[in-house]
Scaffold this active site. Structure first.
Site, PDB file in Angstrom:
ATOM      1  N   GLY A   1       0.829  -1.196   0.000  1.00  0.00           N
ATOM      2  CA  GLY A   1       0.000   0.000   0.000  1.00  0.00           C
ATOM      3  C   GLY A   1       0.865   1.250   0.000  1.00  0.00           C
ATOM      4  O   GLY A   1       1.961   1.244  -0.576  1.00  0.00           O
ATOM      5  N   GLU A   2       0.343   2.341   0.583  1.00  0.00           N
ATOM      6  CA  GLU A   2       1.071   3.629   0.654  1.00  0.00           C
ATOM      7  C   GLU A   2       1.262   4.265  -0.709  1.00  0.00           C
ATOM      8  O   GLU A   2       2.037   5.209  -0.833  1.00  0.00           O
ATOM      9  CB  GLU A   2       2.493   3.474   1.237  1.00  0.00           C
ATOM     10  CG  GLU A   2       2.609   2.909   2.595  1.00  0.00           C
ATOM     11  CD  GLU A   2       4.088   2.813   3.049  1.00  0.00           C
ATOM     12  OE1 GLU A   2       5.001   3.208   2.296  1.00  0.00           O
ATOM     13  OE2 GLU A   2       4.295   2.340   4.171  1.00  0.00           O
ATOM     14  N   GLY A   3       0.672   3.712  -1.745  1.00  0.00           N
ATOM     15  CA  GLY A   3       0.953   4.201  -3.093  1.00  0.00           C
ATOM     16  C   GLY A   3       2.227   3.617  -3.683  1.00  0.00           C
ATOM     17  O   GLY A   3       2.667   4.049  -4.756  1.00  0.00           O
TER      18      GLY A   3
END
Lengths: 336, 336
Positions: free
Chosen positions: B302-304
């Protein structure tokens, strides 16, 4: 510097290994970083692999070097490419002028591009009816490839250009790993189904014609390869001798360097496959060489283009590996 | 600025299309470049897609903007994550201090990172026993997401952080696209098999509990989503209204923005999937949304992070598209 064919074959028996201590330390570092264990997947593996070959648990990547070797092939006389052989030299000029895909990709990925045109005015022998290179010419090309690996290179990308060289790659792959020619032959720069069938017949003929002589790495390259294939193999060998990691490009680069892996188990441990090419045969070859490609973008251009795209992923891997905070440094709670 | 739930649902009925003229011109340009037709594969497609949304046959990519939204979730009370909910705020601090994976990846990819923490001290309602957000809170989060899309952004990357939010994503995906919860539930940050089974029971319960209210995009996000999900959906909407291309991250981002695609055919035409996450459920979701991921690197952070890696590939696509010479310019012979 190789003086005899035996020098090359013997060199494959004396390859250095990765630094297991640096590798283990890199793996241990990954476990401390602020992310669930393993959640960066291939990025973690790439950083650990790179650390092992650099002998440094937090390795920098300076001096990325993209080596592109170009050669011409007598087998083009058999009509196995929709492009005329003059395109090899024209594309070398395009590389030198900065207009090719690989120029743009090296700029994006931060790699220095070195293009080596190998006697383009002297195509190799037609493998359908003879051998590609004399021992002397093959040694010359191997030595050129070896000398191209600059000592301070942090990573070497291996790519190529040569009208007709998917046919060469198919022949090498078939001679090394068996199977029918149809399994190794694809569209190349754009053959139709009839063209592919014709190419497979030529490859079958070439492998049969040279079968007696293709029982070691050197003679494989000399009989069924070409100048850029020998240079690629030489560059991969020189990189290994200096523990420099290598990113391979697609079908042609993998087939050339794959001769080392065929001849000597573990010879490609310092190599990763930059991408999976759309050229049919590449997936089978990757499997035979136990290489897992980094990206799969339906590319089939050569020139090192897939390797250059993969370099951006390697940079991402090293940036996270080297730059992330640990749970302790960031004051983040680890899992229950 | 959305004032009512109906404003959001109505906005989905009035989305602008890509510029077909720029798209066609970009496609025509690709055919002139010094490479066999189609040989750059996905890079060609990405450049043409990007040209269409930018309305420019040779589009520049300036101002890449990575938007990371963080939220907390009442459903963590059900024990569906191995990490405590405090980690959401701790990771936001880590983003702000520059120590997380996404910080390093934005540096490598050349993206500006904007992190928006959404009322972390006020977790959403527990979806297993109620709705996540009031209409007002959901509108607030949607508007925050919409306002985050800076007008001069050339591309927007959408990522998130929120302990418990793979459970939210599974619930949204199941409510939108059907199938058993087991098909949509995976390990998240590191559940074992028992943990995943428990998570699937919670998701089944949540979807059943909210079933009557999840018949449109707004109520789907308000009942089964969360603040970061609504913000992601709002950002994707605002980007579309300005014809700004979007790179989605993994399972959670795709599930949130996927609500738009579920509610309105074509609503995600301006989006590409940055990567295929290892989180089980993502592949199924990509298929449901007809999105083909750019890379597949076994990431699940995640987190981009997957979107940022994909941005490097988009840059490679645009560099080749804009920088390569044509056959005519380079004096290279085209095929026979």
């Amino acid at each position: 510097m190789l003086n005899t064919p035996e020098d090359f074959n013997r060199a494959l028996l004396a390859l250095p290994a990765a630094d297991e201590e640096a590798r283990s330390a890199a793996r241990a570092r990954q476990a401390t970083l602020t992310k669930p264990p393993g959640s960066l997947g291939r990025l973690e593996e790439l950083a650990i692999w790179f650390a092992g070959w650099h002998g440094d648990a937090r390795p920098r990547l300076d001096n990325a070097l993209a080596l592109i070797f170009a050669g011409n092939h007598g087998v083009t006389a058999q009509g196995i490419s929709p492009y005329p052989p003059e395109v090899t030299a024209q594309m070398v000029a395009n590389f030198e002028a900065g207009g090719a895909a690989i120029n743009q990709l090296c700029t994006i990925a931060g790699a220095e591009l070195r293009v080596t045109a190998l006697d383009l005015e002297k195509p190799t022998g037609d493998i359908a009816t003879g051998r590609a290179l004399s021992d002397e010419d093959c040694l010359d090309a191997l030595n050129t490839g070896m000398a191209s690996v600059e000592e301070d290179a942090g990573v070497v990308l291996l790519g190529e250009m040569g009208i007709g060289n998917t046919t060469i790659a198919s022949a090498l792959a078939m001679a090394c790993f068996g199977g029918e020619a149809e399994l190794w032959c694809g569209a190349g720069t754009g053959l139709d189904a009839d063209g592919i069938s014709h190419k497979a017949r030529i490859v079958t003929q070439a492998v049969a014609h040279n079968a007696a002589a293709t029982n070691n790495a050197f003679s494989m390259l000399a009989h069924l390869g070409g100048r850029e294939q020998a240079a690629l193999a030489g560059a991969a060998l020189a990189a290994r001798q200096r523990r420099i990691p290598v990113i391979l490009d697609g079908f042609i680069s993998c087939a050339a360097v794959g001769v080392l892996g065929w001849a000597q188990k573990g010879a490609l441990d310092h190599c990763v496959a930059g991408h999976r090419s759309r050229e049919s045969g590449h997936s089978r070859l990757l499997e035979a060489l136990a290489l897992e490609p980094i990206v799969d973008l339906d590319m089939r251009l050569g020139e090192g283009s897939g390797a250059a795209v993969a370099l951006t992923i390697l940079r991402a891997a090293l940036a996270t590996h080297n730059g992330m905070a640990s749970f302790a440094e960031a004051g983040v709670s680890d899992r229950d």
